[in-house]
Design a protein around this motif. Sequence first.
Motif, PDB file in Angstrom:
ATOM      1  N   CYS A   1       0.806  -1.217   0.000  1.00 16.80           N
ATOM      2  CA  CYS A   1       0.000   0.000   0.000  1.00 16.80           C
ATOM      3  C   CYS A   1       0.836   1.263   0.000  1.00 16.80           C
ATOM      4  O   CYS A   1       0.317   2.339  -0.324  1.00 16.80           O
ATOM      5  CB  CYS A   1      -0.921   0.009   1.224  1.00 16.80           C
ATOM      6  SG  CYS A   1      -2.190  -1.275   1.215  1.00 16.80           S
TER       7      CYS A   1
ATOM      8  N   CYS B   1       0.643   2.756  -3.332  1.00 23.81           N
ATOM      9  CA  CYS B   1      -0.679   2.776  -3.965  1.00 23.81           C
ATOM     10  C   CYS B   1      -1.266   4.179  -3.897  1.00 23.81           C
ATOM     11  O   CYS B   1      -1.179   4.863  -2.866  1.00 23.81           O
ATOM     12  CB  CYS B   1      -1.609   1.785  -3.263  1.00 23.81           C
ATOM     13  SG  CYS B   1      -3.261   1.686  -3.998  1.00 23.81           S
TER      14      CYS B   1
ATOM     15  N   LEU C   1      -4.058   5.085  -1.124  1.00 22.31           N
ATOM     16  CA  LEU C   1      -3.724   5.207   0.285  1.00 22.31           C
ATOM     17  C   LEU C   1      -3.817   6.675   0.712  1.00 22.31           C
ATOM     18  O   LEU C   1      -3.147   7.541   0.141  1.00 22.31           O
ATOM     19  CB  LEU C   1      -2.318   4.675   0.549  1.00 22.31           C
ATOM     20  CG  LEU C   1      -1.873   4.709   2.011  1.00 22.31           C
ATOM     21  CD1 LEU C   1      -2.606   3.639   2.807  1.00 22.31           C
ATOM     22  CD2 LEU C   1      -0.367   4.528   2.133  1.00 22.31           C
TER      23      LEU C   1
ATOM     24  N   CYS D   1      -7.340   3.175   3.434  1.00 18.88           N
ATOM     25  CA  CYS D   1      -7.605   2.735   2.064  1.00 18.88           C
ATOM     26  C   CYS D   1      -8.834   3.452   1.520  1.00 18.88           C
ATOM     27  O   CYS D   1      -9.858   3.543   2.196  1.00 18.88           O
ATOM     28  CB  CYS D   1      -7.808   1.224   2.024  1.00 18.88           C
ATOM     29  SG  CYS D   1      -8.210   0.585   0.379  1.00 18.88           S
TER      30      CYS D   1
ATOM     31  N   ASN E   1      -9.957   2.736  -1.792  1.00 21.59           N
ATOM     32  CA  ASN E   1     -10.369   1.997  -2.990  1.00 21.59           C
ATOM     33  C   ASN E   1     -11.700   1.309  -2.695  1.00 21.59           C
ATOM     34  O   ASN E   1     -11.768   0.387  -1.886  1.00 21.59           O
ATOM     35  CB  ASN E   1      -9.309   0.970  -3.369  1.00 21.59           C
ATOM     36  CG  ASN E   1      -9.596   0.309  -4.701  1.00 21.59           C
ATOM     37  OD1 ASN E   1     -10.668   0.487  -5.284  1.00 21.59           O
ATOM     38  ND2 ASN E   1      -8.643  -0.451  -5.200  1.00 21.59           N
TER      39      ASN E   1
ATOM     40  N   GLY F   1     -11.661  -2.399  -3.042  1.00 20.34           N
ATOM     41  CA  GLY F   1     -10.699  -3.156  -2.264  1.00 20.34           C
ATOM     42  C   GLY F   1     -11.333  -3.764  -1.025  1.00 20.34           C
ATOM     43  O   GLY F   1     -12.377  -3.313  -0.546  1.00 20.34           O
TER      44      GLY F   1
ATOM     45  N   ASP G   1     -11.564  -1.049   2.117  1.00 18.78           N
ATOM     46  CA  ASP G   1     -12.038   0.308   1.854  1.00 18.78           C
ATOM     47  C   ASP G   1     -12.507   0.968   3.142  1.00 18.78           C
ATOM     48  O   ASP G   1     -13.326   0.421   3.876  1.00 18.78           O
ATOM     49  CB  ASP G   1     -13.187   0.256   0.839  1.00 18.78           C
ATOM     50  CG  ASP G   1     -13.725   1.635   0.516  1.00 18.78           C
ATOM     51  OD1 ASP G   1     -12.922   2.579   0.449  1.00 18.78           O
ATOM     52  OD2 ASP G   1     -14.960   1.769   0.351  1.00 18.78           O
TER      53      ASP G   1
ATOM     54  N   VAL H   1      -5.021   0.615   7.235  1.00 22.25           N
ATOM     55  CA  VAL H   1      -4.191  -0.473   6.722  1.00 22.25           C
ATOM     56  C   VAL H   1      -2.728  -0.145   6.981  1.00 22.25           C
ATOM     57  O   VAL H   1      -2.330   1.020   7.033  1.00 22.25           O
ATOM     58  CB  VAL H   1      -4.429  -0.693   5.209  1.00 22.25           C
ATOM     59  CG1 VAL H   1      -5.842  -1.148   4.942  1.00 22.25           C
ATOM     60  CG2 VAL H   1      -4.133   0.575   4.418  1.00 22.25           C
TER      61      VAL H   1
ATOM     62  N   CYS I   1      -3.256  -5.515  -1.760  1.00 18.71           N
ATOM     63  CA  CYS I   1      -4.324  -6.329  -2.324  1.00 18.71           C
ATOM     64  C   CYS I   1      -4.266  -6.228  -3.840  1.00 18.71           C
ATOM     65  O   CYS I   1      -3.412  -5.525  -4.398  1.00 18.71           O
ATOM     66  CB  CYS I   1      -5.697  -5.864  -1.803  1.00 18.71           C
ATOM     67  SG  CYS I   1      -6.194  -4.230  -2.382  1.00 18.71           S
TER      68      CYS I   1
ATOM     69  N   HIS J   1      -4.363  -2.661  -6.189  1.00 15.84           N
ATOM     70  CA  HIS J   1      -3.300  -1.653  -6.212  1.00 15.84           C
ATOM     71  C   HIS J   1      -3.421  -0.787  -7.460  1.00 15.84           C
ATOM     72  O   HIS J   1      -3.698  -1.278  -8.555  1.00 15.84           O
ATOM     73  CB  HIS J   1      -1.944  -2.345  -6.157  1.00 15.84           C
ATOM     74  CG  HIS J   1      -0.808  -1.418  -5.830  1.00 15.84           C
ATOM     75  ND1 HIS J   1      -0.240  -0.589  -6.763  1.00 15.84           N
ATOM     76  CD2 HIS J   1      -0.147  -1.200  -4.669  1.00 15.84           C
ATOM     77  CE1 HIS J   1       0.731   0.105  -6.197  1.00 15.84           C
ATOM     78  NE2 HIS J   1       0.808  -0.251  -4.915  1.00 15.84           N
TER      79      HIS J   1
END
Length: 303
Positions: free
Chosen positions: A214, A217, A220, A234, A236, A239, A242, A246, A252, A255
Amino acid sequence: MSAATTRSRTPDRLCAEAVDLAREAAEEAAAPGVVGEHVALVSEGDRVVTHFFECKEPGYRGWRWAVTVARASRAKLVTLDETVLLPGPDALQAPEWVPWSERLRPGDMGPGDLLPTEADDLRLEPGYSGEDAPPPNSAVSEEMAERVEAEDAEFAERDTPVATTRGSIAAVAEELGMRRARVLSRYGLHTAADRWEESFGGKTAMAQAAPASCVSCAFLVPIAGSLSQAFGICANEFGPADGRVVALDYGCGGHSEAAVMPKPPRPAPPVLDTVAPDPLALRPPRDGSVPDAPDPTDDLGHS
């Protein structure tokens, strides 16, 4: 009388023989038909014996009716002392009571529930008190101390609360998020970090199978504070984490930089070539032999 278990002390003979008296007392205290066989007797002291009867009450498996009888010194009349229902060695009993604060688990709270925290909660420690005065263990210049005293005097003359002055200790504490009665202690931070690391950390199965972590990513969202060096949020929506906190080494399949479009499959070469042209001779050779296949790159019609 049925076989009975006794202590090392010899029970009184008349009290031990008063089984019928004890049964009548147990049947009077219990519901009809729930007093079973006589299972034991115990000598409680001089001329004091407790008789135990099997309990057939549904829900009280292994319990026994205990009837204590006694007699006075030099008396032949046995009298009733007490009748109670007691658990036996293999009785079905409720589990040991645990305080609600120890039974509570994450996710148990619902809408409208209140969870008070104890004054000595290890997860919390005193925060900034709200008074515009330097902490006793901090080094503050005389200029700042005089400014604090002046602000205190000004606030004391007012009946209504006023906003903090820019540059004051209260303003700095409010900006840092410390102007609260209590803040998280180091222990509270560590327990939260361990809990988040266990759920969405680098050692989970999802992170082990992820193409990247992450920390690289785009979904993030950074957080503030000391935990920002190890955690984020997170963002996303597709994901598995979410809206969750994290670890930076979590990952995951969602990404942001791992979504590479696969190349279209390349078909295998055909066994029969149906694309290249087939050679065709315009005239047979004069000697009757089979002509060699001309090169398809050559111009047709040239000898």
